[in-house]
Design a protein around this motif. Sequence first.
Motif, PDB file in Angstrom:
ATOM      1  N   PRO A 190       0.808  -1.232   0.000  1.00  0.00           N
ATOM      2  CA  PRO A 190       0.000   0.000   0.000  1.00  0.00           C
ATOM      3  C   PRO A 190       0.835   1.274   0.000  1.00  0.00           C
ATOM      4  N   ALA A 191       2.009   1.237   0.635  1.00  0.00           N
ATOM      5  CA  ALA A 191       2.858   2.435   0.643  1.00  0.00           C
ATOM      6  C   ALA A 191       3.299   2.805  -0.764  1.00  0.00           C
ATOM      7  N   GLN A 192       3.449   1.841  -1.634  1.00  0.00           N
ATOM      8  CA  GLN A 192       3.835   2.111  -3.014  1.00  0.00           C
ATOM      9  C   GLN A 192       2.615   2.437  -3.867  1.00  0.00           C
ATOM     10  N   GLY A 195       0.803   5.621  -1.507  1.00  0.00           N
ATOM     11  CA  GLY A 195       1.605   6.561  -0.748  1.00  0.00           C
ATOM     12  C   GLY A 195       1.853   6.061   0.667  1.00  0.00           C
ATOM     13  N   ASP A 196       3.019   6.416   1.188  1.00  0.00           N
ATOM     14  CA  ASP A 196       3.391   5.962   2.528  1.00  0.00           C
ATOM     15  C   ASP A 196       2.525   6.670   3.560  1.00  0.00           C
ATOM     16  N   HIS A 197       1.689   5.930   4.241  1.00  0.00           N
ATOM     17  CA  HIS A 197       0.784   6.525   5.205  1.00  0.00           C
ATOM     18  C   HIS A 197       0.552   5.505   6.318  1.00  0.00           C
ATOM     19  N   LEU A 198       0.846   5.871   7.548  1.00  0.00           N
ATOM     20  CA  LEU A 198       0.688   5.000   8.698  1.00  0.00           C
ATOM     21  C   LEU A 198      -0.224   5.670   9.701  1.00  0.00           C
ATOM     22  N   VAL A 199      -1.249   4.974  10.135  1.00  0.00           N
ATOM     23  CA  VAL A 199      -2.170   5.550  11.114  1.00  0.00           C
ATOM     24  C   VAL A 199      -1.848   4.978  12.487  1.00  0.00           C
ATOM     25  N   GLN A 200      -2.040   5.831  13.495  1.00  0.00           N
ATOM     26  CA  GLN A 200      -1.844   5.406  14.875  1.00  0.00           C
ATOM     27  C   GLN A 200      -3.179   4.880  15.416  1.00  0.00           C
ATOM     28  N   SER A 201      -3.119   3.736  16.077  1.00  0.00           N
ATOM     29  CA  SER A 201      -4.349   3.112  16.554  1.00  0.00           C
ATOM     30  C   SER A 201      -4.377   3.011  18.071  1.00  0.00           C
ATOM     31  N   GLY A 202      -3.857   4.049  18.728  1.00  0.00           N
ATOM     32  CA  GLY A 202      -3.864   4.024  20.189  1.00  0.00           C
ATOM     33  C   GLY A 202      -3.048   2.857  20.703  1.00  0.00           C
ATOM     34  N   ASP A 203      -3.701   2.014  21.421  1.00  0.00           N
ATOM     35  CA  ASP A 203      -3.011   0.823  21.908  1.00  0.00           C
ATOM     36  C   ASP A 203      -3.437  -0.411  21.117  1.00  0.00           C
ATOM     37  N   THR A 210      -1.537  -5.674   1.928  1.00  0.00           N
ATOM     38  CA  THR A 210      -1.063  -5.730   0.548  1.00  0.00           C
ATOM     39  C   THR A 210      -2.245  -5.486  -0.367  1.00  0.00           C
ATOM     40  N   ALA A 211      -2.030  -4.726  -1.425  1.00  0.00           N
ATOM     41  CA  ALA A 211      -3.068  -4.451  -2.428  1.00  0.00           C
ATOM     42  C   ALA A 211      -2.893  -5.447  -3.563  1.00  0.00           C
ATOM     43  N   THR A 212      -3.905  -6.263  -3.788  1.00  0.00           N
ATOM     44  CA  THR A 212      -3.790  -7.322  -4.785  1.00  0.00           C
ATOM     45  C   THR A 212      -5.083  -7.417  -5.572  1.00  0.00           C
ATOM     46  N   GLY A 213      -5.176  -8.428  -6.433  1.00  0.00           N
ATOM     47  CA  GLY A 213      -6.372  -8.646  -7.239  1.00  0.00           C
ATOM     48  C   GLY A 213      -6.805 -10.084  -7.146  1.00  0.00           C
ATOM     49  N   CYS A 214      -8.066 -10.338  -7.405  1.00  0.00           N
ATOM     50  CA  CYS A 214      -8.611 -11.693  -7.338  1.00  0.00           C
ATOM     51  C   CYS A 214      -8.016 -12.538  -8.455  1.00  0.00           C
ATOM     52  N   TRP A 215      -7.796 -13.811  -8.152  1.00  0.00           N
ATOM     53  CA  TRP A 215      -7.227 -14.704  -9.159  1.00  0.00           C
ATOM     54  C   TRP A 215      -8.249 -15.098 -10.219  1.00  0.00           C
ATOM     55  N   LYS A 216      -9.550 -14.901  -9.900  1.00  0.00           N
ATOM     56  CA  LYS A 216     -10.596 -15.307 -10.841  1.00  0.00           C
ATOM     57  C   LYS A 216     -11.189 -14.117 -11.584  1.00  0.00           C
ATOM     58  N   CYS A 217     -11.425 -13.028 -10.857  1.00  0.00           N
ATOM     59  CA  CYS A 217     -11.974 -11.834 -11.501  1.00  0.00           C
ATOM     60  C   CYS A 217     -10.989 -10.673 -11.279  1.00  0.00           C
ATOM     61  N   PRO A 218     -11.095  -9.599 -12.019  1.00  0.00           N
ATOM     62  CA  PRO A 218     -10.115  -8.505 -11.887  1.00  0.00           C
ATOM     63  C   PRO A 218     -10.353  -7.595 -10.690  1.00  0.00           C
ATOM     64  N   ALA A 219     -11.247  -7.948  -9.789  1.00  0.00           N
ATOM     65  CA  ALA A 219     -11.582  -7.046  -8.689  1.00  0.00           C
ATOM     66  C   ALA A 219     -10.366  -6.829  -7.782  1.00  0.00           C
ATOM     67  N   PRO A 220      -9.981  -5.558  -7.525  1.00  0.00           N
ATOM     68  CA  PRO A 220      -8.895  -5.284  -6.586  1.00  0.00           C
ATOM     69  C   PRO A 220      -9.402  -5.424  -5.145  1.00  0.00           C
ATOM     70  N   MET A 221      -8.484  -5.677  -4.253  1.00  0.00           N
ATOM     71  CA  MET A 221      -8.877  -5.845  -2.853  1.00  0.00           C
ATOM     72  C   MET A 221      -7.659  -5.618  -1.974  1.00  0.00           C
ATOM     73  N   LYS A 311       5.998  -7.116  -0.733  1.00  0.00           N
ATOM     74  CA  LYS A 311       4.679  -6.717  -1.216  1.00  0.00           C
ATOM     75  C   LYS A 311       3.763  -6.254  -0.084  1.00  0.00           C
ATOM     76  N   TRP A 312       4.278  -6.220   1.142  1.00  0.00           N
ATOM     77  CA  TRP A 312       3.489  -5.805   2.300  1.00  0.00           C
ATOM     78  C   TRP A 312       4.056  -4.505   2.859  1.00  0.00           C
ATOM     79  N   SER A 313       3.201  -3.728   3.510  1.00  0.00           N
ATOM     80  CA  SER A 313       3.669  -2.544   4.241  1.00  0.00           C
ATOM     81  C   SER A 313       2.792  -2.350   5.467  1.00  0.00           C
ATOM     82  N   LEU A 314       3.380  -1.742   6.505  1.00  0.00           N
ATOM     83  CA  LEU A 314       2.672  -1.511   7.763  1.00  0.00           C
ATOM     84  C   LEU A 314       1.728  -0.335   7.587  1.00  0.00           C
ATOM     85  N   ILE A 315       0.435  -0.533   7.871  1.00  0.00           N
ATOM     86  CA  ILE A 315      -0.533   0.543   7.680  1.00  0.00           C
ATOM     87  C   ILE A 315      -1.091   1.054   9.001  1.00  0.00           C
ATOM     88  N   SER A 316      -0.984   0.269  10.066  1.00  0.00           N
ATOM     89  CA  SER A 316      -1.525   0.697  11.352  1.00  0.00           C
ATOM     90  C   SER A 316      -0.651   0.130  12.452  1.00  0.00           C
TER      91      SER A 316
END
Length: 382
Positions: A190-192, A195-203, A210-221, A311-316
């Motif tokens: 997701p950072a790529q 954009g690099d963005h990290l949210v703070q979630s308290g405790d 990771t942002a990817t797509g379905c292997w059967k349909c083109p839907a992103p997820m 392919k992974w990035s820390l988001i929270s």
Amino acid sequence: MKTALAAGINAVPGWHAVIEYPHPEREWIIDVLAATDDGRRGVAFEVQLSSQTPERYAERSQRYFDSGLFPVWLVPRLIDYGWPAQPTVPAVVTGFGKSSDLPETPEDLLEREVAKNFRTGGGTLAQFLLTLLTSGPGWTLGSPQMQRDARAAAEARNQARYETEERTRLERLAKLEKAIKEFNARSRPPAQAFGDHLVQSGDGPYVWATATGCWKCPAPMLLWTAQTRRSGDPVPELEIRDKVGPKRFENHPEVHKGVDRWLAASGAGIGKARIERRMIKSRAEESSTFVCPGCREVIGQFFISRIVPEKWSLISAPDPASLPARRPKTGKQPPALMIVPTVRVEPPAVPVKESAPKIPWDQLHGAEGVAAARRQFRGTTS
């Protein structure tokens, strides 16, 4: 034994015995030949009292089969076919060997209990001969050469089955590797992507995505994994399990809250994958799996675990200020040694009784001394 066999064969109607029957070209001599009176059927009995190799048993049996005769070996004990095992030959264990006691008459051997390795009734040698000659041997293995051919055919089938299974395994492995490669090609951190963005979630927990797509349909997820925070520890390393059970931490409300905050803060135009309970056929058990938000197809946890860390990035992540400082580890200290001064306690004084004055011997044993001793014993004064 040969004489006993001949007597037993001659007792069967329609059969007669020939001892030491030679081959027309003297290639072999049968110990006892049992032949029908019309000459259509014959059984070659070989009395083998000495040791013989399994190969020799097979060789001699094969030539009888090739001559249209059924061979029967009479042996004192079970035949050792070695390893790898040689072809099995029709054998009857009589227990009668070179060192056995001779019977009074050869015909007595016909009453010996025998064991055999083919379907022919009868417990004694005489009963065996009667059933063999009247009902047939019931031998299903065929000649030694037929057994070798059958074994070779079985080995060929096993080899062909192994090659087919191995080819199928390699093809499945190639498809699997191709699917993993394509899955990684569809995935971006997701950072790529946003954009690099990290949210703070308290405790709250740590969440990677990771942002990817379905292997059967083109839907992103968006797919994610999470770990709980630990006081005072650094950010943990990314760990993704290849199997999950009916419950998974990624479906915890606090984890969803962290993912939703990141989606709102980053403005990423991508939807979250769904987490649903599905029955995994390969394991015959229920599992909480990611499914495509579009076609609702399962995104296998095995494939998710094969997405490379890049392919992974820390988001929270938890707010560092909300994490209590970790107390330093201090091992248990031994209690302080207390020195207690030693106090000498004197024992109480024991009064010393003064000894009575010694009485001379003549006074002690005189009349007055004896009378005083009696009064003291009685506790009287007179």
